[in-house]
Design a protein around this motif. Structure first.
Motif, mmCIF file in Angstrom:
data_model
loop_
_atom_site.group_PDB
_atom_site.id
_atom_site.type_symbol
_atom_site.label_atom_id
_atom_site.label_comp_id
_atom_site.label_asym_id
_atom_site.label_seq_id
_atom_site.Cartn_x
_atom_site.Cartn_y
_atom_site.Cartn_z
ATOM 1 N N THR A 199 6.914 1.977 -2.141
ATOM 2 C CA THR A 199 6.222 1.878 -0.857
ATOM 3 C C THR A 199 6.033 0.405 -0.483
ATOM 4 O OG1 THR A 199 4.037 1.857 -1.868
ATOM 5 C CG2 THR A 199 4.998 4.022 -1.347
ATOM 6 N N PRO A 200 5.861 0.108 0.803
ATOM 7 C CA PRO A 200 5.631 -1.289 1.194
ATOM 8 C C PRO A 200 4.465 -1.940 0.462
ATOM 9 C CG PRO A 200 6.132 0.024 3.134
ATOM 10 C CD PRO A 200 5.998 0.990 1.989
ATOM 11 N N ASP A 201 3.362 -1.231 0.296
ATOM 12 C CA ASP A 201 2.209 -1.812 -0.387
ATOM 13 C C ASP A 201 2.548 -2.190 -1.826
ATOM 14 O OD1 ASP A 201 0.450 -1.834 1.701
ATOM 15 O OD2 ASP A 201 -0.547 0.049 1.171
ATOM 16 N N ALA A 202 3.349 -1.359 -2.475
ATOM 17 C CA ALA A 202 3.680 -1.611 -3.875
ATOM 18 C C ALA A 202 4.704 -2.731 -4.024
ATOM 19 C CB ALA A 202 4.204 -0.330 -4.526
ATOM 20 N N VAL A 203 5.693 -2.771 -3.133
ATOM 21 C CA VAL A 203 6.810 -3.720 -3.274
ATOM 22 C C VAL A 203 6.467 -5.088 -2.706
ATOM 23 C CG1 VAL A 203 9.185 -4.215 -2.573
ATOM 24 C CG2 VAL A 203 8.549 -1.906 -3.331
ATOM 25 N N LEU A 204 5.810 -5.111 -1.548
ATOM 26 C CA LEU A 204 5.602 -6.377 -0.843
ATOM 27 C C LEU A 204 4.298 -7.042 -1.268
ATOM 28 C CD1 LEU A 204 6.897 -5.372 2.707
ATOM 29 C CD2 LEU A 204 8.135 -6.505 0.839
ATOM 30 N N ALA A 205 4.135 -7.172 -2.548
ATOM 31 C CA ALA A 205 2.988 -7.897 -3.087
ATOM 32 C C ALA A 205 3.240 -9.399 -2.975
ATOM 33 C CB ALA A 205 2.760 -7.509 -4.544
ATOM 34 N N ASP A 206 2.169 -10.179 -2.879
ATOM 35 C CA ASP A 206 2.308 -11.613 -2.666
ATOM 36 C C ASP A 206 3.205 -12.277 -3.706
ATOM 37 O OD1 ASP A 206 0.565 -11.178 -0.616
ATOM 38 O OD2 ASP A 206 -1.109 -12.331 -1.451
ATOM 39 N N ASP A 207 2.973 -11.968 -4.979
ATOM 40 C CA ASP A 207 3.740 -12.651 -6.025
ATOM 41 C C ASP A 207 5.202 -12.238 -6.015
ATOM 42 O OD1 ASP A 207 3.125 -10.081 -6.824
ATOM 43 O OD2 ASP A 207 2.667 -10.600 -8.896
ATOM 44 N N THR A 208 5.472 -10.973 -5.717
ATOM 45 C CA THR A 208 6.855 -10.493 -5.692
ATOM 46 C C THR A 208 7.624 -11.125 -4.530
ATOM 47 O OG1 THR A 208 6.106 -8.379 -6.593
ATOM 48 C CG2 THR A 208 8.324 -8.458 -5.684
#
Length: 259
Positions: A222-231
């Motif tokens: 999901t966007p929330d899971a993948v688009l984390a700041d560190d990633t």
């Protein structure tokens, strides 16, 4: 036609006598979902899309539509399921807008048969939906880049696919038509795979995100899971910060170069 499920089972692609462009990817995209493929330039986004619409044959693994390997299917049968809108737009077509959109009906015909009333109805519907009816008699080459983009989307919709591939669909579009494409993506009753540069747009319109970097799948989910700041920071080589905008809870990414 109902939406199709998409699966990549260990799919990779290597240029003939060249480097590996896409390392093995495994994922399952349920029918009716919107997958955004994101990553920096050269990450392998276009290669991934070309594998989906059967332009490239995998070096390893299988691309499956509703559980069936697309390279075990006839090309015509794949065309009845998968349509693609690419960034490259020919400008020298002597065809009219209506004739371009009508090309989307070819997989539904046999031999050199002409279109029937059903074809006319489908073409009329998509021209209206994309606000192109007034352009129907215009030569394709006389249109602006944004207008040509909308025509190519209309051609793909006339194909009545169950899976639609969009390569940077908002390129060449002004803000109004970008918003219209976003709304269209949300409203279409089909599975969509789209590459996007704008992470804010990807977060807003996609159910799932595949993040690529240098041909490797860094994350899928999901966007929330993948688009984390560190990633995002690691993938793009910047300092990324994600904020929530109240009251809509929309996402806004901001970036800066490393000091």
């Amino acid at each position: 036609m109902s939406a199709a499920g998409l699966s990549f089972a260990g799919v990779s692609w290597q240029a003939p006598r060249g480097p590996v462009i896409l390392e093995p990817v495994t994922l399952d995209l349920p029918s009716g979902r919107v997958l955004g493929v994101v990553g920096p330039n050269g990450a392998g986004k276009s290669t991934f899309l070309r594998l989906v619409y059967r332009y490239l044959r995998p070096t390893s693994g299988s691309v499956l539509i509703d559980g069936e390997d697309i390279w075990a299917m006839r090309a015509r049968d794949v065309a009845l399921k998968v349509a693609a809108v690419l960034q490259e737009q020919p400008t020298d077509f002597a065809l009219t807008v209506r004739e371009i959109v009508d090309l989307g009906r070819i997989p539904h015909r046999f031999g050199f048969g002409r279109g029937d009333n059903r074809d006319i109805q489908v073409v009329d519907t998509v021209l209206e939906r994309l606000q192109l009816a007034a352009f129907a008699g215009r030569r394709f080459g006389s249109l602006s880049g944004g207008e040509r983009q909308r025509v190519m989307v209309a051609r793909a919709l006339a194909q009545e696919p169950s899976l639609l591939v969009l390569d940077e669909p908002t390129n060449h579009l002004d803000i109004r038509h970008q918003l219209e494409v976003i709304r269209l993506i949300r409203d279409l009753d089909m599975t969509i795979v789209t590459s996007l540069h704008d992470l804010n747009m990807a977060s807003a319109v996609c159910d799932d995100i595949l993040l690529l970097q240098q041909g490797r799948a860094m994350a899928f989910g999901t966007p929330d899971a993948v688009l984390a700041d560190d990633t995002v920071s690691l993938a793009f080589g910047v300092l990324a910060r994600r904020e929530r905008l109240m009251p809509s809870e929309a996402t806004l990414f901001t970036y800066q170069l490393h000091a």
